[in-house]
Design a protein around this motif. Structure first.
Motif, mmCIF file in Angstrom:
data_model
loop_
_atom_site.group_PDB
_atom_site.id
_atom_site.type_symbol
_atom_site.label_atom_id
_atom_site.label_comp_id
_atom_site.label_asym_id
_atom_site.label_seq_id
_atom_site.Cartn_x
_atom_site.Cartn_y
_atom_site.Cartn_z
ATOM 1 N N GLN A 81 7.709 -11.519 10.160
ATOM 2 C CA GLN A 81 6.549 -12.151 10.792
ATOM 3 C C GLN A 81 5.237 -11.796 10.104
ATOM 4 O OE1 GLN A 81 7.013 -14.397 13.286
ATOM 5 N NE2 GLN A 81 9.172 -14.025 12.779
ATOM 6 N N ALA A 82 5.296 -11.030 9.033
ATOM 7 C CA ALA A 82 4.069 -10.602 8.356
ATOM 8 C C ALA A 82 3.451 -11.750 7.580
ATOM 9 C CB ALA A 82 4.360 -9.433 7.416
ATOM 10 N N VAL A 83 2.132 -11.869 7.647
ATOM 11 C CA VAL A 83 1.417 -12.893 6.880
ATOM 12 C C VAL A 83 0.619 -12.257 5.739
ATOM 13 C CG1 VAL A 83 1.255 -14.448 8.843
ATOM 14 C CG2 VAL A 83 -0.596 -12.808 8.415
ATOM 15 N N GLY A 84 0.622 -10.936 5.678
ATOM 16 C CA GLY A 84 -0.098 -10.258 4.609
ATOM 17 C C GLY A 84 -0.092 -8.764 4.820
ATOM 18 N N VAL A 85 -0.713 -8.065 3.907
ATOM 19 C CA VAL A 85 -0.889 -6.610 3.988
ATOM 20 C C VAL A 85 -2.383 -6.329 3.940
ATOM 21 C CG1 VAL A 85 -0.599 -4.430 2.752
ATOM 22 C CG2 VAL A 85 1.339 -5.982 3.002
ATOM 23 N N LYS A 86 -2.829 -5.421 4.803
ATOM 24 C CA LYS A 86 -4.236 -5.049 4.820
ATOM 25 C C LYS A 86 -4.390 -3.533 4.746
ATOM 26 C CE LYS A 86 -6.109 -9.089 7.242
ATOM 27 N NZ LYS A 86 -6.929 -9.571 8.391
ATOM 28 N N ALA A 87 -5.511 -3.105 4.123
ATOM 29 C CA ALA A 87 -5.824 -1.685 3.969
ATOM 30 C C ALA A 87 -6.943 -1.318 4.938
ATOM 31 C CB ALA A 87 -6.253 -1.390 2.534
ATOM 32 N N VAL A 95 3.058 -5.196 11.791
ATOM 33 C CA VAL A 95 4.407 -5.738 11.726
ATOM 34 C C VAL A 95 5.265 -4.773 10.915
ATOM 35 C CG1 VAL A 95 5.848 -7.623 10.882
ATOM 36 C CG2 VAL A 95 3.592 -8.115 11.858
ATOM 37 N N GLY A 96 6.356 -4.301 11.494
ATOM 38 C CA GLY A 96 7.287 -3.442 10.768
ATOM 39 C C GLY A 96 6.703 -2.075 10.432
ATOM 40 N N PRO A 97 7.398 -1.327 9.597
ATOM 41 C CA PRO A 97 6.957 0.029 9.241
ATOM 42 C C PRO A 97 5.622 0.006 8.501
ATOM 43 C CG PRO A 97 9.252 -0.332 8.600
ATOM 44 C CD PRO A 97 8.690 -1.677 8.950
ATOM 45 N N SER A 98 4.845 1.056 8.701
ATOM 46 C CA SER A 98 3.632 1.192 7.892
ATOM 47 C C SER A 98 4.060 1.381 6.432
ATOM 48 C CB SER A 98 2.806 2.386 8.353
ATOM 49 O OG SER A 98 3.508 3.596 8.112
ATOM 50 N N ILE A 99 3.235 0.897 5.536
ATOM 51 C CA ILE A 99 3.554 1.029 4.110
ATOM 52 C C ILE A 99 3.168 2.411 3.597
ATOM 53 C CG2 ILE A 99 3.011 0.103 1.817
ATOM 54 C CD1 ILE A 99 2.638 -2.622 3.256
ATOM 55 N N THR A 100 2.127 2.987 4.193
ATOM 56 C CA THR A 100 1.699 4.341 3.846
ATOM 57 C C THR A 100 1.638 5.178 5.112
ATOM 58 O OG1 THR A 100 -0.639 3.831 4.130
ATOM 59 C CG2 THR A 100 0.290 3.472 1.939
ATOM 60 N N GLU A 101 1.529 6.482 4.917
ATOM 61 C CA GLU A 101 1.338 7.389 6.046
ATOM 62 C C GLU A 101 0.434 8.530 5.586
ATOM 63 O OE1 GLU A 101 4.026 9.015 9.636
ATOM 64 O OE2 GLU A 101 4.732 9.616 7.640
ATOM 65 N N GLY A 102 -0.687 8.719 6.316
ATOM 66 C CA GLY A 102 -1.645 9.733 5.895
ATOM 67 C C GLY A 102 -2.232 9.446 4.540
ATOM 68 N N GLY A 103 -2.375 8.145 4.222
ATOM 69 C CA GLY A 103 -2.910 7.736 2.934
ATOM 70 C C GLY A 103 -1.909 7.759 1.801
ATOM 71 N N VAL A 104 -0.678 8.206 2.063
ATOM 72 C CA VAL A 104 0.326 8.392 1.012
ATOM 73 C C VAL A 104 1.309 7.243 1.008
ATOM 74 C CG1 VAL A 104 2.197 9.893 0.205
ATOM 75 C CG2 VAL A 104 0.122 10.899 1.171
#
Length: 920
Positions: A403-409, A507-516
């Motif tokens: 369901q993701a439409v993009g990735v944001k920081a 949506v779904g798992p975070s791509i990073t954790e604690g900036g990592v």
């Protein structure tokens, strides 16, 4: 900042306000004291004794080799920030401005090509290394070297007998001489403050215990935020050292025991992101690209005193090989904790024999906790790359992102739960940080035993010395390199990446954790035991009524290595999935950051290896007159391999063929040098010319796809995208160096300008590399049909043939004028340091130059009384701009607007410090 300057100015005002009250007393004492002091200093210049590069104390004028000295008074005026800063005052040395901070700097000597550290410049204390290997990864030589009031002199030997008497002294050997007690009690206390939150306390006391036994005790303790202030106390700690010296009634026996404890912490400064306006193509050998500081954008961090380190970017949760948490706290910086014990014995026998024996034991650890930087990235590009990445997943993870439409920081400190609509978007340009955890446990046990015999033969006198040197040392290291993201500012904030739907819901798992995004890109692990033994002989011959001095000697040394290594970038190691068992895979509580973790968990590699070599030297010094001598020397020296060679540098296995490649790791140098020395009560001058012929170790290029091969489904490996299972190729090559140079060093106190003195050095060199074959060092993807899609792959081939080594200047000028007022107890001084332009790298592609620069230091010393001095010192008074190291400007490192991007380590900006020294 205003308050820090105000404190320094207030202290100055208080001390100078005492001038009227003390004027008559000071004036009465000054004339006679100054005359005595000047006479003693002038005599000392002519008769200066050296202890380095010789088997018995020798007059500097009579040395058969290149020798440079820094006196205790010199160190006071130079007021260095650390050991590397001090070494920059030795002709032929380039310490890269001490830009890494107080420790873990790079020190280059006489054009020798090296990646960094102290590879060719072992630093000794009282003639012995604190640790055998001068360039241990995560533990450079200077973590042990911290000059203080217990340091009375620094001596540097280049060529000559340095390679005979000391291990690995291929380029030079630097010796720090420690204070010992005398039958006269004395001491000093020094309080130093600086405008970077710096407060340092130094002291020493020394004197007699009885007629035969004396003592000396001293050290320092210092706290500071750091010249590049990360927002916390970056420097904290110090050292304590003391010795007892026994001298027999007849002076024939001396025994010294010394204890030295180091417990310190210092900031480690690394490269800072920058951009350069794209107004021309990247450089070539014929038309280099010059990076001028005035044309460089700092992207948010000031080059003089800024850093991307902050409270947020100093703390990371990484992984051990077993999946347990590994905490990286970069606020711990470079953290040496060592105990060093030394025993020295000298004995003169009645039959002209002499025994000199020294034993040193070192044990402890060094933490290396730092933040490196890769070139910066645009947020939009990073978000697009990560969105493309998650779209490639299948299975549970792929379904989670459907369901993701993009990735944001977003800034990590603004994220609360899965609703990201209120979170703050990160800046448009982001820092790609490389947090590094390194911990070394090390021991070193060294013994150097010499037997000397003085005898006369015909009209000659000989002092023949036979030496046995042995060192048993261990190196146990664990390290992890990670990948993380933040903005670029002087209070940097962590940035996290999330897949989002149309409503900015996670949506779904975070791509990073604690900036990592990757808690371990790779890791290095090793447990090694080394034993090195050397036999050496040196004969010092005096002829022609002692007008002619000759040194001739040789050294044979062997090195045995037993090691176990686990390096996660070795072929065959796979990324680990450390997702906790209580986390639902694919949920918003999950993270991709723990799915691909490359810690050093590969199969341990055991190896035992041996190396050896022989070197020799001959040199002569002839006294033309009482004040003029000339010398000529030749040295054929070597350096046995270090940790980066036999632990982290190889052997390398070709993934396709299984063939093990191993180059020749022993390095050799031939140095020819001749010079003339002048010394009188008012001047001292040394002029020398040298030639170096250097053969470096054999290097291995990276393992690359064989572009002539075909991969999966018969697709050419030269096509884009590259197919899997391409065969690998790896080049081997060896570099060499020839360097001609001239070094001038001296001091002059003219009789027609009493009180004025000019000291300094001028060095010109012309180092030129050779390379036996070009090397394929990367693969470039190219758009050949103009559709903005890369469709072919080719090798990036380079050579350093006929190139000056990277980061090496042709001209190094260091001039230090001073003036002591006749009617005031005041000395003012300055320092002008000039370094000509330097290449960022020494390959023949993307040729980039970092510009020349002139740095000015200045200060004043005011004698409040006979026993009290006040000093004000300003470093980089002119706020000079340049970079000591950094990336090259390349076509591939560009922002979307075409501007080039990179990282570089700039000079430290202007600093002010004041000190009060009380002698008693």
């Amino acid at each position: 900042m205003f308050k820090k300057h105000a404190i320094a100015l207030s202290v100055t005002a208080v001390l100078f306000s005492s001038q009227n009250a003390l004027a008559q007393e000071v004036e009465a004492q000054a004339a006679s004291a100054e005359e005595v002091e000047q006479s003693a200093a002038e005599e000392k210049n002519v008769e200066r004794i050296i202890v380095t590069g010789v088997t018995r104390n020798t007059h500097k004028m009579e040395a058969t080799f290149s020798i440079n000295t820094i006196t205790e008074e010199d160190m006071k005026v130079l007021a260095p920030h650390g050991a590397a800063d001090l070494l920059g005052n030795i002709p032929g040395f380039f310490p890269e401005g001490g830009t890494a901070g107080e420790s873990h700097n790079n020190v280059l000597v006489r054009g020798l090509p090296q990646a960094g550290g102290y590879r060719y410049v072992p630093n000794l204390i009282d003639g012995l290394p604190m640790y055998e290997e001068p360039e241990a990864p995560f533990m450079n030589n200077d973590v042990f070297i911290k000059p203080d009031l217990m340091t009375t002199a620094v001596e540097a030997v280049k060529g000559g007998p340095g390679g005979v008497l000391y291990s690995n002294a291929l380029g030079a050997a630097v010796n720090y001489v420690t204070r010992t007690g005398t039958q006269d009690f004395k001491g000093a206390y020094k309080l130093e403050v600086g405008d970077w939150g710096h407060v340092r306390n130094d002291f020493f006391v020394a004197g007699p215990i009885n007629d035969n036994l004396t003592y000396a005790l001293g050290g320092f303790y210092r706290v500071a935020d750091g010249i590049r202030d990360p927002g916390y106390t970056g420097n904290n700690g110090g050292q304590l050292r003391g010795n007892l010296l026994y001298v027999s009634d007849d002076g024939s026996t001396e025994v010294k025991v010394q204890a030295h404890v180091i417990n310190d912490k210092t900031n480690f400064y690394q490269n800072i992101p920058y951009s350069v306006t794209n107004n021309r193509e990247p450089g070539t050998a014929d038309n280099p690209f010059e990076v001028s500081p005035s044309d460089v954008n700092n992207l948010g961090v000031d080059f003089g005193d800024g850093t991307v380190l902050s409270h947020q970017t100093s703390y990371y949760e990484l992984y051990n090989p077993d999946g347990s948490q590994l905490i990286l706290d970069i606020s711990d910086g470079i953290e040496p904790k060592f105990n060093i014990f030394t025993l020295e014995v000298s004995k003169d026998f009645a039959n002209q024999w002499r025994l000199d024996a020294a034993v040193r034991s070192t044990s402890g650890s060094n933490g290396f906790y730092s933040l490196f930087n890769d070139p910066p990235t645009e947020r939009a590009q990073l978000e697009a790359e990560q969105f493309s990445r998650i779209q490639s997943f299948d299975g549970l993870i792929g379904d989670a992102y459907s369901q993701a439409v993009g990735v944001k920081a977003f800034y990590s400190d603004t994220v609360a739960g899965v609703d990201l609509s209120g979170a703050e978007r990160a800046d448009s340009i982001l820092a790609h940080n490389i947090p590094v955890y390194g911990l070394v446990d090390a021991t070193s046990n060294v013994a150097d035993v010499r037997m000397s015999r003085y005898f006369e033969f015909s009209e000659q006198s000989h002092e023949l010395t036979f030496g046995l040197y042995t060192s048993h040392y261990t190196y146990d290291v664990q390290s992890v390199f990670a990948s993380a993201w933040s903005n670029i500012s002087e209070s940097s904030r962590l940035v996290d990446l999330y897949a989002v739907d149309e409503n900015d819901q996670q949506v779904g798992p975070s791509i990073t954790e604690g900036g990592v995004d990757q808690p371990a890109l790779f890791g290095l692990g090793a447990d090694a035991t080394m034993r090195t033994n050397a036999l050496y002989v040196l004969d010092h011959i005096s002829l022609m009524d002692d007008r002619l001095q000759i040194d001739i000697g040789g050294r044979y040394q062997e090195l045995d290595v037993d090691r176990v290594t686990t390096n996660s970038f070795d072929p065959g190691n796979q990324a680990n999935d450390f997702t906790p068992s209580d986390v639902i895979v694919g949920s918003t509580e999950d993270t991709l950051a723990d799915n691909f973790v490359n810690v050093p968990d590969g199969t341990p590699r055991f190896a035992s290896e041996s190396y050896d070599d022989f070197g020799w030297t001959i040199g002569a010094n002839y006294r033309l007159t009482d004040t003029i001598t000339t010398y000529l020397s030749y040295a054929d020296s070597f350096r046995l391999p270090g940790f980066e060679d036999y632990i982290f540098g190889g052997p390398a296995t070709n993934p396709s063929t299984g063939e093990i490649a191993r180059g020749d790791l022993v390095e050799d140098i031939k140095q020819y040098e001749g010079g003339i020395r002048f010394a009188d009560k008012r001047y001292e001058l040394s002029a020398s010319a040298f030639y170096i012929d250097f053969a470096a170790k054999e290097n291995l290029g990276p393992a690359l796809d064989d572009l002539t091969d075909t991969g999966a489904n018969g697709v050419s490996c030269a096509s884009v995208p590259a197919p899997v299972n391409c065969a690998k190729v790896r080049d081997s090559f060896r570099t060499s160096l020839e360097n001609f140079g001239i070094e001038l060093e001296g001091s002059y106190s003219p009789s027609w300008f009493e009180g004025f003195k000019l000291q300094g050095s001028v060095v010109w060199q012309d180092p030129e590399q050779g390379q036996d074959s070009a090397v394929r060092n990367g693969i470039i993807e190219t758009d050949t049909d103009g559709d903005n899609v890369n469709d072919t792959r080719s090798y990036d081939i380079s050579t350093s043939q006929d190139r000056r080594p990277r980061r090496q200047s042709e001209w190094l000028v260091n001039l230090r004028p001073s003036y002591a007022f006749a009617d005031l107890p005041l000395t003012v001084y300055g320092q002008f340091m000039y370094y000509s332009e330097r290449f960022a790298a020494d390959g023949d592609t993307n040729v980039t130059i970092y510009p020349e620069y002139t740095q000015i230091n200045a200060g004043a010393i005011y004698s409040v009384s006979d026993n009290m001095d006040f000093q004000l010192h300003v470093s980089n008074l002119n706020d000079a701009d340049s970079f000591t190291e950094g990336s090259s400007v390349t076509q591939g490192l560009q922002f979307s607007n075409g501007d080039y991007k990179g990282v570089a380590r700039p000079l430290l900006g202007r600093t002010i410090k004041a000190s009060l020294t009380i002698n008693f």
